[in-house]
Design a protein around this motif. Sequence first.
Motif, PDB file in Angstrom:
ATOM      1  N   GLY A   6       0.785  -1.210   0.000  1.00 55.52           N
ATOM      2  CA  GLY A   6       0.000   0.000   0.000  1.00 55.52           C
ATOM      3  C   GLY A   6       0.824   1.271   0.000  1.00 55.52           C
ATOM      4  O   GLY A   6       0.292   2.370   0.086  1.00 55.52           O
ATOM      5  N   LEU A   7       2.166   1.166  -0.093  1.00 51.64           N
ATOM      6  CA  LEU A   7       3.030   2.329  -0.150  1.00 51.64           C
ATOM      7  C   LEU A   7       3.027   2.923  -1.553  1.00 51.64           C
ATOM      8  O   LEU A   7       2.675   2.252  -2.523  1.00 51.64           O
ATOM      9  N   PRO A   8       3.411   4.188  -1.695  1.00 52.80           N
ATOM     10  CA  PRO A   8       3.466   4.782  -3.034  1.00 52.80           C
ATOM     11  C   PRO A   8       4.412   3.998  -3.940  1.00 52.80           C
ATOM     12  O   PRO A   8       5.386   3.399  -3.485  1.00 52.80           O
ATOM     13  N   ALA A   9       4.125   4.024  -5.226  1.00 54.44           N
ATOM     14  CA  ALA A   9       4.968   3.327  -6.191  1.00 54.44           C
ATOM     15  C   ALA A   9       6.366   3.938  -6.216  1.00 54.44           C
ATOM     16  O   ALA A   9       6.533   5.149  -6.044  1.00 54.44           O
ATOM     17  N   ARG A 241     -17.116  -7.483   2.858  1.00 50.93           N
ATOM     18  CA  ARG A 241     -17.648  -6.118   2.773  1.00 50.93           C
ATOM     19  C   ARG A 241     -18.917  -5.959   3.596  1.00 50.93           C
ATOM     20  O   ARG A 241     -19.162  -4.900   4.187  1.00 50.93           O
ATOM     21  N   GLU A 242     -19.751  -7.017   3.633  1.00 52.30           N
ATOM     22  CA  GLU A 242     -21.067  -6.915   4.253  1.00 52.30           C
ATOM     23  C   GLU A 242     -21.082  -7.317   5.721  1.00 52.30           C
ATOM     24  O   GLU A 242     -21.964  -6.907   6.476  1.00 52.30           O
ATOM     25  N   SER A 243     -20.112  -8.118   6.150  1.00 50.36           N
ATOM     26  CA  SER A 243     -20.107  -8.633   7.520  1.00 50.36           C
ATOM     27  C   SER A 243     -19.765  -7.527   8.519  1.00 50.36           C
ATOM     28  O   SER A 243     -18.963  -6.630   8.249  1.00 50.36           O
ATOM     29  N   LEU A 254      -2.600 -16.552  -0.656  1.00 53.71           N
ATOM     30  CA  LEU A 254      -2.383 -15.282   0.030  1.00 53.71           C
ATOM     31  C   LEU A 254      -2.655 -14.050  -0.824  1.00 53.71           C
ATOM     32  O   LEU A 254      -2.885 -12.965  -0.286  1.00 53.71           O
ATOM     33  N   GLY A 255      -2.648 -14.185  -2.152  1.00 50.76           N
ATOM     34  CA  GLY A 255      -2.891 -13.030  -3.009  1.00 50.76           C
ATOM     35  C   GLY A 255      -4.205 -12.337  -2.735  1.00 50.76           C
ATOM     36  O   GLY A 255      -4.337 -11.120  -2.920  1.00 50.76           O
ATOM     37  N   LEU A 256      -5.202 -13.083  -2.273  1.00 50.53           N
ATOM     38  CA  LEU A 256      -6.511 -12.489  -2.016  1.00 50.53           C
ATOM     39  C   LEU A 256      -6.460 -11.482  -0.874  1.00 50.53           C
ATOM     40  O   LEU A 256      -7.270 -10.552  -0.823  1.00 50.53           O
ATOM     41  N   LYS A 262      -7.372  -4.004   0.986  1.00 49.57           N
ATOM     42  CA  LYS A 262      -7.548  -2.757   0.245  1.00 49.57           C
ATOM     43  C   LYS A 262      -9.007  -2.296   0.287  1.00 49.57           C
ATOM     44  O   LYS A 262      -9.283  -1.094   0.434  1.00 49.57           O
ATOM     45  N   GLU A 263      -9.938  -3.235   0.170  1.00 50.89           N
ATOM     46  CA  GLU A 263     -11.357  -2.884   0.133  1.00 50.89           C
ATOM     47  C   GLU A 263     -11.971  -2.720   1.520  1.00 50.89           C
ATOM     48  O   GLU A 263     -13.067  -2.179   1.647  1.00 50.89           O
TER      49      GLU A 263
END
Length: 328
Positions: A6-9, A241-243, A254-256, A262-263
């Motif tokens: 999540g750091l800047p590129a 998202r809904e829970s 782990l990619g998920l 992020k969401e």
Amino acid sequence: MALETGLPATGEEARLIAEIQELKRERDALILAHNYELGPVQDIADATGDSLALARYAQKSSARTLVMCGVYFMAETASILCPDKTVLIPDPEAGCTLADAMTPEQLLAWKAEYPDAVVVSYVNTSAAVKALSDYCCTSANAVDVVRAIDPDRPVLFGPDFFLGSYVARVTGRPNLHVWPGECHVHAAILPEKMEEEVARNPGSELLVHPECGCTTRALALPPRKVAARVLSTDGMLRYARESSATTFVVATELGLLHRLRKENPGKAFLPAHEGAVCPFMKMITLEKIRDALRDNRYEVRVPDDIRQRALLPLERMVAISPPQRHDI
């Protein structure tokens, strides 16, 4: 890579991203990324999702070129569904041990044992296996596909043993026969690892992909100990998202976790097994995406005779969609 956390590129990443965006415009291209890809690859994609979602995006897109950031069978699937488009895969060596678990010759021999059976092949298969199948499915709609078949007809379900066993349990179908294949990454998410992580995080919810070796044990856990949900990757994203829960133990590749975090920035997502990494999914990089677009490589085109036979089971897969619910 910086975007993974999540750091800047970095300067190099920013340059690659700018190149990719320009090449996309020149090539009229769409970048599709599976939920297991590296964070920077997911972030640059026009569409990110599970196999079913990516198949739908591919079909609906008006782009002339599709860059499939996933494993090889996914690029084949896009080629079958979109024969008028150029389908590129940034690294043709990105394979799948589960897709390799059943060959066309093995499926033909299995069909000969059950001549009246309906063949349901998980989308994680080669184009040649799909061409010998009656239906394809993903983890998101496997139960619905099997339920759509005449209950008196035997079903041959392959190649994933854990997903097939889950489908047999949910549907209660006694005439469903399951091939003994597995995804080596999901099969290695053992019940003991999953239970240890749950015990360390009381009050968490447990999200389990049905390819996992721990699925049966997860469903057997007492509700007072943990709320367990068996979900596809896109199903996990919707549920998170809904829970109202704030902590989740996640049993899948782990990619998920990149997209889940992020969401849902106010929630914690913990891996059921830190070693659940698919080396093939991680072969796709920003540099390889840039090279694929710049050099128009590596194109995946399924031979027409196989494509025509594989098209019907894939179209049935796309057409049979699960309702928006929290189990597959």
